[in-house]
Structures are given as structure tokens and as C-alpha cells.
Design an enzyme around this catalytic site. Structure first.
Site, mmCIF file in Angstrom:
data_model
loop_
_atom_site.group_PDB
_atom_site.id
_atom_site.type_symbol
_atom_site.label_atom_id
_atom_site.label_comp_id
_atom_site.label_asym_id
_atom_site.label_seq_id
_atom_site.Cartn_x
_atom_site.Cartn_y
_atom_site.Cartn_z
ATOM 1 N N TYR A 145 0.824 -1.204 0.000
ATOM 2 C CA TYR A 145 0.000 0.000 0.000
ATOM 3 C C TYR A 145 0.863 1.261 0.000
ATOM 4 C CZ TYR A 145 -3.583 -3.295 1.549
ATOM 5 O OH TYR A 145 -4.433 -4.362 1.630
ATOM 6 N N LYS A 176 -1.028 -8.018 -3.372
ATOM 7 C CA LYS A 176 -2.327 -7.437 -3.029
ATOM 8 C C LYS A 176 -2.218 -5.921 -2.989
ATOM 9 C CE LYS A 176 -5.573 -7.169 0.881
ATOM 10 N NZ LYS A 176 -5.950 -7.776 2.189
#
Length: 267
Positions: A145, A176
Site C-alpha cells: 500500500y 495485493k
């Protein structure tokens, strides 16, 4: 390496090469929120829906163990921080690859936030875990992220493209990231990352259609599936939602067809 191939097939559909992962590791970061107070019941529901794997911290593996029902892959999360910390975006390593193996894990995961003052340590930890996972033949899921002092918008396409690429170049087997908002922009993320890319669910969403449209957009862009926690385990029908995800991800169903599955209608 045959060990890694065998374990990968426990967390990813061997035919479609897609996956539905349900993270249940939120208890460390935010406490015992709705949906994860009774892990056994939640795991049973998502397994029945066809989820490929769950993500847990090491201390809850025994509590989530079921003696019956559909099998489901186990991913042990190695990173942690809490919302009580003055620096919640600074993740630290709290478990090893070897310990995860002893717990019966099929894969391990790490969480890295880029763009903040602790990026250096998190990347260093990522590199060490990547080395250990490769040595042991353990699949590695990297949750990447852009999140920190230098990041203005963590959903910015360019920042997410960069984060995904870092995950791949550091040795992750599955990466992810957050969804960028459209199939067109997310396709750029997938094309720039030479590993399977799955999308995060983010905060709890109120609209089932919005969730399914996000899954559809990511799938149409070439994404490898989802890794969604709160939007699944806090849903009124986790089993049905996972079934709807599977229809889109593994069978190419439309949003309308997936909505019908979720609502219990024949398609």
C-alpha cells in the site's frame, strides 16, 4: 520447486489460476470486531462459499481449526501493528516462515506501507521474509500500500502501480493492492506487475453492487482475484458473497448474474 507448487494449489484455483482470499487478521490492528469474534463460524461460511484461503495471525490457528466441512488454505500473516500506536502504518514482523510452517501454513503474508518514514525497515523485513520463503518453498503474499506521510492519495493509479511492482520485484508470489477505481486504470497495474494481482476490499461498503462491480472491474483488467476481509466477514451473507465472487472471478459471470447468486436466485 515442487513444495511451493503444491502449496500454491492450496491457495489458488489450479484451473483458473485465480483466488479468493479472506483476511481475518484484523483483531491485532483494530480488536475483536464483528465477524471475527467467532472464527470457526466465519471460516465455515467462507469455506462453504468456495474461498481458497484465509489469512490469520499465528495465535488463532488452533481456534479456527475445524474438524469438518470444506477444506480451505491457511496463510499466516507475519506483519503487525495496532491502531493504538502513534505510528499504526509502521508494520513489524511478529512471526517467522519456520514458525508458520510448524503451524501448518500453506503460505505466509507480509504488509508493507510505502511512502512513510518506516518504509526502509519494512522493505528490509520484506527482503528477509522473501529470502526465507524462497528457501522453504513457501508462497508469499505481499500486501502493498502507498500509505504514509508522503502519500496524498493512496488510491492514485501511479502510486498503486509502483507499489505492485515493488511487491513483485521483492519476490512475492501474489501481490495485493487497492483497486484503482476502473478496469482501464487497474489494467495498467496488472500489466506492470509480473505476478498475480489481487484487490483489497478496504473499508466496509454498504452496496453489494458496488462490491461486485469492483470485483468485476478488477477481473476484467486481468486481476487474479480478491483478498477481502471486512466486506466479506461483516456481510450479512458471507457464504453467498463468496459464491458471487467466485462466479465472476472463476466463471466470468456478469454483475447481474452474481447479484442473483447473492440473492439466492437461480442463474
Amino acid at each position: 520447486m515442487i513444495g511451493k507448487q503444491i502449496r500454491m494449489e492450496r491457495i489458488i484455483n489450479r484451473e483458473t489460476k485465480k483466488t479468493i482470499i479472506v483476511p481475518l487478521d484484523h483483531g491485532v490492528s483494530v480488536g475483536p470486531i464483528d465477524g471475527i469474534r467467532n472464527l470457526t463460524a466465519t471460516i465455515q461460511k467462507v469455506a462453504e462459499g468456495g474461498a481458497n484461503a484465509i489469512v490469520e495471525h499465528k495465535g488463532l490457528v488452533e481456534d479456527g481449526l475445524r474438524g469438518s466441512g470444506p477444506d480451505i488454505g491457511l496463510i499466516i500473516h507475519l506483519s503487525a501493528s495496532t491502531s493504538l500506536s502513534p505510528k499504526p502504518n509502521a508494520k513489524t514482523i511478529v512471526c517467522s516462515v519456520e514458525e508458520a510452517i510448524r503451524l501448518g501454513a500453506d503460505a505466509v503474508s507480509v504488509h508493507v506501507n510505502l511512502g512513510n518514514g518506516d518504509e526502509k525497515q519494512m522493505l528490509n523485513d520484506f527482503g528477509r521474509i522473501s529470502y526465507d520463503a524462497r528457501n522453504w518453498g513457501m508462497p508469499l503474499l505481499a500486501m502493498m500500500y502507498p500509505r504514509g506521510e508522503k502519500i496524498r492519495d493512496e488510491y492514485d493509479k501511479e502510486a498503486i502501480k509502483h507499489a505492485a511492482r515493488v511487491g513483485a520485484e521483492m519476490g512475492a508470489d501474489i501481490v495485493k493492492v487497492s483497486y484503482t477505481g476502473s478496469a482501464e486504470t487497474f489494467r495498467e497495474v496488472v500489466e506492470g506487475c509480473f505476478r498475480p494481482v489481487v484487490i483489497a476490499g478496504g473499508p466496509k461498503m454498504d452496496s453489494d453492487r458496488d462490491i461486485l462491480e469492483m470485483v468485476k472491474g478488477a477481473t476484467d483488467a486481468g486481476g487474479a482475484g480478491v483478498s477481502m476481509g471486512r466486506n466479506v466477514f461483516q456481510h450479512k451473507n458471507p457464504r453467498g458473497l463468496v459464491m458471487a465472487f467466485s462466479a465472476i472471478i472463476n466463471r466470468g459471470a456478469s454483475v447481474e448474474e452474481a447479484m442473483a447468486i447473492l440473492q439466492g436466485e437461480a442463474v
